[in-house]
Design an enzyme around this catalytic site. Structure first.
Site, PDB file in Angstrom:
ATOM      1  N   HIS A   1      33.099  44.869  21.170  1.00 54.70           N
ATOM      2  CA  HIS A   1      32.827  45.865  22.212  1.00 54.70           C
ATOM      3  C   HIS A   1      33.016  45.348  23.639  1.00 54.70           C
ATOM      4  CE1 HIS A   1      30.202  48.918  19.743  1.00 54.70           C
ATOM      5  NE2 HIS A   1      31.381  48.683  19.196  1.00 54.70           N
TER       6      HIS A   1
ATOM      7  N   ASP B   1      25.965  20.996  27.448  1.00 54.12           N
ATOM      8  CA  ASP B   1      25.090  20.010  28.069  1.00 54.12           C
ATOM      9  C   ASP B   1      24.301  19.314  26.958  1.00 54.12           C
ATOM     10  OD1 ASP B   1      22.969  21.666  27.361  1.00 54.12           O
ATOM     11  OD2 ASP B   1      22.196  21.912  29.395  1.00 54.12           O
ATOM     12  N   HIS B   2      23.334  18.505  27.360  1.00 54.76           N
ATOM     13  CA  HIS B   2      22.548  17.749  26.377  1.00 54.76           C
ATOM     14  C   HIS B   2      21.715  18.664  25.479  1.00 54.76           C
ATOM     15  CE1 HIS B   2      20.248  18.433  30.008  1.00 54.76           C
ATOM     16  NE2 HIS B   2      19.138  18.318  29.313  1.00 54.76           N
TER      17      HIS B   2
ATOM     18  N   ARG C   1      37.411  53.333  23.684  1.00 54.41           N
ATOM     19  CA  ARG C   1      36.441  53.656  24.727  1.00 54.41           C
ATOM     20  C   ARG C   1      35.875  52.402  25.392  1.00 54.41           C
ATOM     21  NH1 ARG C   1      33.805  53.773  19.889  1.00 54.41           N
ATOM     22  NH2 ARG C   1      31.633  53.079  19.785  1.00 54.41           N
ATOM     23  N   HIS C   2      35.938  51.270  24.669  1.00 49.82           N
ATOM     24  CA  HIS C   2      35.398  50.029  25.235  1.00 49.82           C
ATOM     25  C   HIS C   2      36.320  49.441  26.311  1.00 49.82           C
ATOM     26  CE1 HIS C   2      32.321  50.288  22.244  1.00 49.82           C
ATOM     27  NE2 HIS C   2      33.238  50.352  21.290  1.00 49.82           N
TER      28      HIS C   2
ATOM     29  N   CYS D   1      24.329  25.293  25.679  1.00 54.89           N
ATOM     30  CA  CYS D   1      23.251  24.574  26.355  1.00 54.89           C
ATOM     31  C   CYS D   1      21.994  24.767  25.509  1.00 54.89           C
ATOM     32  CB  CYS D   1      23.087  25.029  27.811  1.00 54.89           C
ATOM     33  SG  CYS D   1      22.460  26.700  28.061  1.00 54.89           S
ATOM     34  N   GLY D   2      20.831  24.514  26.065  1.00 51.30           N
ATOM     35  CA  GLY D   2      19.624  24.621  25.248  1.00 51.30           C
ATOM     36  C   GLY D   2      19.412  26.021  24.710  1.00 51.30           C
ATOM     37  N   THR D   3      19.576  26.985  25.587  1.00 54.99           N
ATOM     38  CA  THR D   3      19.386  28.390  25.205  1.00 54.99           C
ATOM     39  C   THR D   3      20.683  29.192  25.177  1.00 54.99           C
ATOM     40  OG1 THR D   3      19.054  28.962  27.516  1.00 54.99           O
ATOM     41  CG2 THR D   3      17.071  28.462  26.219  1.00 54.99           C
ATOM     42  N   GLY D   4      21.714  28.690  25.822  1.00 52.34           N
ATOM     43  CA  GLY D   4      22.944  29.468  26.034  1.00 52.34           C
ATOM     44  C   GLY D   4      22.868  30.311  27.300  1.00 52.34           C
ATOM     45  N   ILE D   5      21.673  30.377  27.885  1.00 51.38           N
ATOM     46  CA  ILE D   5      21.477  31.277  29.022  1.00 51.38           C
ATOM     47  C   ILE D   5      22.047  30.697  30.319  1.00 51.38           C
ATOM     48  CG2 ILE D   5      19.757  32.444  30.458  1.00 51.38           C
ATOM     49  CD1 ILE D   5      17.925  32.535  27.960  1.00 51.38           C
ATOM     50  N   GLY D   6      21.578  29.513  30.675  1.00 52.68           N
ATOM     51  CA  GLY D   6      22.020  28.943  31.957  1.00 52.68           C
ATOM     52  C   GLY D   6      23.522  28.764  32.011  1.00 52.68           C
TER      53      GLY D   6
HETATM   54  C1  RB5 Z   1      18.254  21.695  29.782  1.00 49.62           C
HETATM   55  O1  RB5 Z   1      17.007  21.139  29.559  1.00 49.62           O
HETATM   56  C2  RB5 Z   1      18.196  23.208  29.631  1.00 49.62           C
HETATM   57  O2  RB5 Z   1      17.531  23.761  30.719  1.00 49.62           O
HETATM   58  C3  RB5 Z   1      19.576  23.777  29.494  1.00 49.62           C
HETATM   59  O3  RB5 Z   1      20.194  23.221  28.386  1.00 49.62           O
HETATM   60  C4  RB5 Z   1      19.668  25.293  29.275  1.00 49.62           C
HETATM   61  O4  RB5 Z   1      18.816  25.685  28.250  1.00 49.62           O
HETATM   62  C5  RB5 Z   1      19.528  26.103  30.468  1.00 49.62           C
HETATM   63  O5  RB5 Z   1      19.682  27.341  30.423  1.00 49.62           O
END
Ligand code: RB5
Length: 149
Positions: A98, A8-9, A132-133, A65-70
Site C-alpha cells: 500500500h 546501529d548497535h 488507488r494507492h 536500530c533498537g526499535t526501528g523508530i529513530g
Molecule cells: C540506542 O540505544 C537506541 O536508542 C536506538 O537503537 C533506537 O532504538 C532509537 O530509536
C-alpha cells in the site's frame, strides 16, 4: 537488485538473519555498518542508506536500530524516502503493498532474528499494488515537494 543495509548497535543482533535472507534471494548488499556492538548514532547509518536509495545507488534499503523508530525517522528526512518501521508480517507486507516503502526498518530489541528474516522475505516478495494507492503515495511526494528544498 541491490539493497543498502544499515544498523546501529541496537539493531545489529538481527542483521545476520536479514543478510542471510538477502543472500538466499541473490540480492547484492551494500552494508554501511555498523559492524559491532559499540555504541553509535543511528542517524549516521540512516543517512547513508537513505542517500543510497534516494540517489538510485541501491534499489531499496533495510535499516535496523533498537526499535526501528529513530532510524526510520532519520531516513524519512531524505527526499524520496518512504521508510516504514514494521513489527510483524502484516505490516511488512502492507508497507510495500500500500505504501511502496522503499526502506524497511526493524527493531533489534523488538523482533526476533527469525521474525526479522520472515519480514524481510515478505517485504521483498510483496509488490506495490498501485491503483488507488498510487494517488496516495503521490500525495506524499507532493508534501515533500512543498517542504523539501
Ligand atoms: C540506542 O540505544 C537506541 O536508542 C536506538 O537503537 C533506537 O532504538 C532509537 O530509536
Amino acid at each position: 537488485m541491490k539493497i543498502a543495509l544499515g544498523c546501529d548497535h541496537g539493531g545489529i543482533a538481527i542483521k545476520p538473519s536479514v543478510v542471510k535472507v538477502l543472500k538466499a534471494n541473490g540480492i547484492e548488499i551494500e552494508d554501511f555498518g555498523c559492524f559491532d556492538t559499540s555504541s553509535v548514532d543511528y542517524p549516521d547509518y540512516a543517512l547513508k542508506v537513505a542517500e543510497a536509495v534516494s540517489q538510485g545507488k541501491a534499489d531499496k534499503g533495510i535499516i535496523l536500530c533498537g526499535t526501528g523508530i529513530g532510524i526510520s525517522i532519520a531516513a524519512n528526512k531524505v527526499k524520496g524516502i518512504r521508510a516504514a518501521v514494521c513489527h510483524d508480517l502484516f505490516t511488512a507486507q502492507m508497507c510495500s503493498q500500500h505504501n511502496d516503502a522503499n526502506i524497511l526498518a526493524m527493531g533489534g530489541r523488538v523482533v526476533s532474528e527469525e521474525l526479522a528474516a520472515q519480514m524481510t522475505q515478505v517485504w521483498l516478495d510483496t509488490p506495490f499494488e498501485g491503483g488507488r494507492h498510487s494517488g496516495r503515495v503521490g500525495k506524499i511526494t507532493q508534501i515533500e515537494n512543498k517542504y523539501f528544498k
